[in-house]
Design a protein around this motif. Structure first.
Motif, mmCIF file in Angstrom:
data_model
loop_
_atom_site.group_PDB
_atom_site.id
_atom_site.type_symbol
_atom_site.label_atom_id
_atom_site.label_comp_id
_atom_site.label_asym_id
_atom_site.label_seq_id
_atom_site.Cartn_x
_atom_site.Cartn_y
_atom_site.Cartn_z
ATOM 1 N N PRO A 136 30.129 -63.378 -39.732
ATOM 2 C CA PRO A 136 30.741 -63.881 -40.690
ATOM 3 C C PRO A 136 31.534 -65.187 -40.251
ATOM 4 N N ASP A 137 31.749 -66.294 -40.906
ATOM 5 C CA ASP A 137 32.321 -67.520 -40.588
ATOM 6 C C ASP A 137 33.717 -67.524 -40.101
ATOM 7 N N TYR A 138 34.820 -66.453 -40.596
ATOM 8 C CA TYR A 138 35.732 -66.100 -40.108
ATOM 9 C C TYR A 138 35.946 -65.509 -38.676
ATOM 10 N N TYR A 139 35.019 -65.222 -37.948
ATOM 11 C CA TYR A 139 35.092 -64.735 -36.538
ATOM 12 C C TYR A 139 34.351 -65.770 -35.678
ATOM 13 N N LYS A 140 35.235 -65.800 -34.370
ATOM 14 C CA LYS A 140 34.527 -66.848 -33.583
ATOM 15 C C LYS A 140 33.343 -66.234 -32.749
ATOM 16 N N THR A 141 33.466 -65.069 -32.418
ATOM 17 C CA THR A 141 32.528 -64.364 -31.519
ATOM 18 C C THR A 141 31.965 -63.019 -32.040
ATOM 19 N N ILE A 142 30.991 -62.678 -31.233
ATOM 20 C CA ILE A 142 30.382 -61.153 -31.648
ATOM 21 C C ILE A 142 31.435 -60.249 -31.425
ATOM 22 N N SER A 143 32.208 -60.503 -30.216
ATOM 23 C CA SER A 143 33.323 -59.465 -29.588
ATOM 24 C C SER A 143 34.148 -59.324 -30.639
ATOM 25 N N ASP A 144 34.886 -60.363 -31.337
ATOM 26 C CA ASP A 144 35.899 -60.227 -32.350
ATOM 27 C C ASP A 144 35.281 -59.370 -33.640
ATOM 28 N N TYR A 145 34.230 -59.683 -33.861
ATOM 29 C CA TYR A 145 33.563 -59.034 -35.112
ATOM 30 C C TYR A 145 33.373 -57.394 -34.858
ATOM 31 N N VAL A 146 33.052 -57.181 -33.495
ATOM 32 C CA VAL A 146 32.490 -55.993 -33.185
ATOM 33 C C VAL A 146 33.686 -55.020 -33.255
ATOM 34 N N SER A 147 34.870 -55.624 -32.694
ATOM 35 C CA SER A 147 36.142 -55.075 -32.481
ATOM 36 C C SER A 147 36.938 -54.682 -33.782
ATOM 37 N N ASP A 148 36.441 -55.415 -34.868
ATOM 38 C CA ASP A 148 37.234 -55.516 -36.105
ATOM 39 C C ASP A 148 36.536 -54.816 -37.064
ATOM 40 N N THR A 149 35.247 -54.489 -36.907
ATOM 41 C CA THR A 149 34.300 -53.833 -37.945
ATOM 42 C C THR A 149 33.651 -52.549 -37.707
ATOM 43 N N PRO A 150 33.836 -51.667 -38.667
ATOM 44 C CA PRO A 150 33.152 -50.553 -38.366
ATOM 45 C C PRO A 150 31.617 -50.475 -38.179
ATOM 46 N N SER A 151 31.071 -49.332 -37.276
ATOM 47 C CA SER A 151 29.652 -49.365 -36.819
ATOM 48 C C SER A 151 28.656 -49.570 -38.032
ATOM 49 N N TYR A 152 28.961 -48.853 -39.306
ATOM 50 C CA TYR A 152 28.040 -48.743 -40.393
ATOM 51 C C TYR A 152 27.920 -50.100 -41.026
ATOM 52 N N VAL A 153 29.151 -50.846 -41.149
ATOM 53 C CA VAL A 153 29.076 -52.161 -41.765
ATOM 54 C C VAL A 153 28.094 -53.213 -40.813
ATOM 55 N N ILE A 154 28.426 -52.939 -39.419
ATOM 56 C CA ILE A 154 27.506 -53.821 -38.491
ATOM 57 C C ILE A 154 26.250 -53.341 -38.943
ATOM 58 N N ASN A 155 25.790 -52.133 -39.043
ATOM 59 C CA ASN A 155 24.346 -51.977 -39.110
ATOM 60 C C ASN A 155 23.744 -52.369 -40.549
ATOM 61 N N LYS A 156 24.399 -52.201 -41.396
ATOM 62 C CA LYS A 156 24.101 -52.789 -42.701
ATOM 63 C C LYS A 156 23.873 -54.567 -42.752
ATOM 64 N N ARG A 157 24.702 -55.101 -41.725
ATOM 65 C CA ARG A 157 24.464 -56.740 -41.796
ATOM 66 C C ARG A 157 23.259 -56.859 -40.721
ATOM 67 N N LEU A 158 22.815 -55.832 -39.675
ATOM 68 C CA LEU A 158 22.025 -55.991 -38.991
ATOM 69 C C LEU A 158 20.467 -56.065 -39.925
ATOM 70 N N ASN A 159 20.666 -55.517 -40.943
ATOM 71 C CA ASN A 159 19.597 -55.389 -41.808
ATOM 72 C C ASN A 159 18.983 -56.687 -42.391
ATOM 73 N N THR A 160 20.135 -57.607 -42.771
ATOM 74 C CA THR A 160 19.787 -59.019 -43.072
ATOM 75 C C THR A 160 19.556 -59.859 -42.172
ATOM 76 N N ALA A 161 19.564 -59.623 -41.016
ATOM 77 C CA ALA A 161 19.019 -60.563 -39.890
ATOM 78 C C ALA A 161 17.521 -60.492 -39.976
ATOM 79 N N LEU A 162 16.959 -61.811 -40.150
ATOM 80 C CA LEU A 162 15.360 -61.823 -40.543
ATOM 81 C C LEU A 162 14.924 -62.839 -39.329
ATOM 82 N N PRO A 163 13.729 -62.596 -39.132
ATOM 83 C CA PRO A 163 12.945 -63.737 -38.102
ATOM 84 C C PRO A 163 12.247 -64.626 -38.794
ATOM 85 N N PHE A 164 11.918 -65.633 -38.052
ATOM 86 C CA PHE A 164 11.384 -66.779 -38.901
ATOM 87 C C PHE A 164 9.686 -66.490 -38.959
ATOM 88 N N LYS A 165 9.198 -65.574 -38.409
ATOM 89 C CA LYS A 165 7.774 -65.333 -38.664
ATOM 90 C C LYS A 165 7.736 -64.739 -40.154
#
Length: 195
Positions: A136-165
């Motif tokens: 999310p835009d309001y985090y500067k790095t993945i470290s800030d995001y991971v330390s502030d976000t529950p694991s299940y939320v991160i896993n849900k967001r991972l499902n939105t990551a898409l390849p260019f293929k």
């Protein structure tokens, strides 16, 4: 050996690695341990249908970061990761022979700064099945995001990551995915506008 200087004025001076050889990739030693452990424990039973369906790769997901801090924070959260110090480190041989052969999903994790986002975009065009994990835009790095976000939320967001293929080719049949195609076109600057 890593020296950490938390009060250094420039971010790239915060960490310094001594005794690193040419081609050194931070986090690779940890991945090698995980691969060795997986190989020791891997017992393939041909008759077991569940085992046949399971992935035969050591890692379900693997993250590529741009800073040691991000890499360490992901490892602490039990997420396999490596850190790139230089864009040249991610080449076809390393990607195909090492990363892709040992992981089901590879995520490139840029921070919220223009240079890292540009680099991630270029890599995604070279390695079309790599997924860009945007925080999310309001985090500067993945470290800030991971330390502030529950694991299940991160896993849900991972499902939105898409390849260019946006296509797959199996058994002489070409299949296009409209979702992935829209993702690719969006990344290249095309948008849909509704009145």
């Amino acid at each position: 050996q890593i020296i950490y200087r938390p009060f250094a004025h420039k971010p790239y001076n915060k960490y310094e690695i001594f005794g690193k050889k040419e081609g050194f990739i931070f986090g690779k030693a940890q991945l090698n341990k995980g691969i060795e452990e997986y190989n020791k424990n891997a017992e393939i039973d041909e008759d077991d249908e569940q085992k046949k369906k399971k992935s035969n790769k050591p890692f379900k997901e693997l993250f590529i970061t741009y800073s040691i801090r991000d890499c360490l924070n992901l490892q602490v959260n039990s997420r396999a990761s490596v850190c790139l110090f230089d864009n040249k480190q991610l080449n076809y041989q390393f990607y195909n022979d090492y990363l892709k052969s040992n992981s089901d999903n590879i995520y490139l994790v840029p921070g919220n700064n223009p240079k890292q986002k540009r680099d991630a975009h270029q890599f995604a065009l070279l390695f079309l099945d790599i997924k860009i994990f945007n925080i999310p835009d309001y985090y500067k790095t993945i470290s800030d995001y991971v330390s502030d976000t529950p694991s299940y939320v991160i896993n849900k967001r991972l499902n939105t990551a898409l390849p260019f293929k946006f296509w797959s080719y199996e058994k002489n049949e070409l299949t296009l995915s409209t979702t992935l195609l829209f993702n690719f076109l969006n990344a290249k600057g095309f948008y849909t506008i509704e009145d």
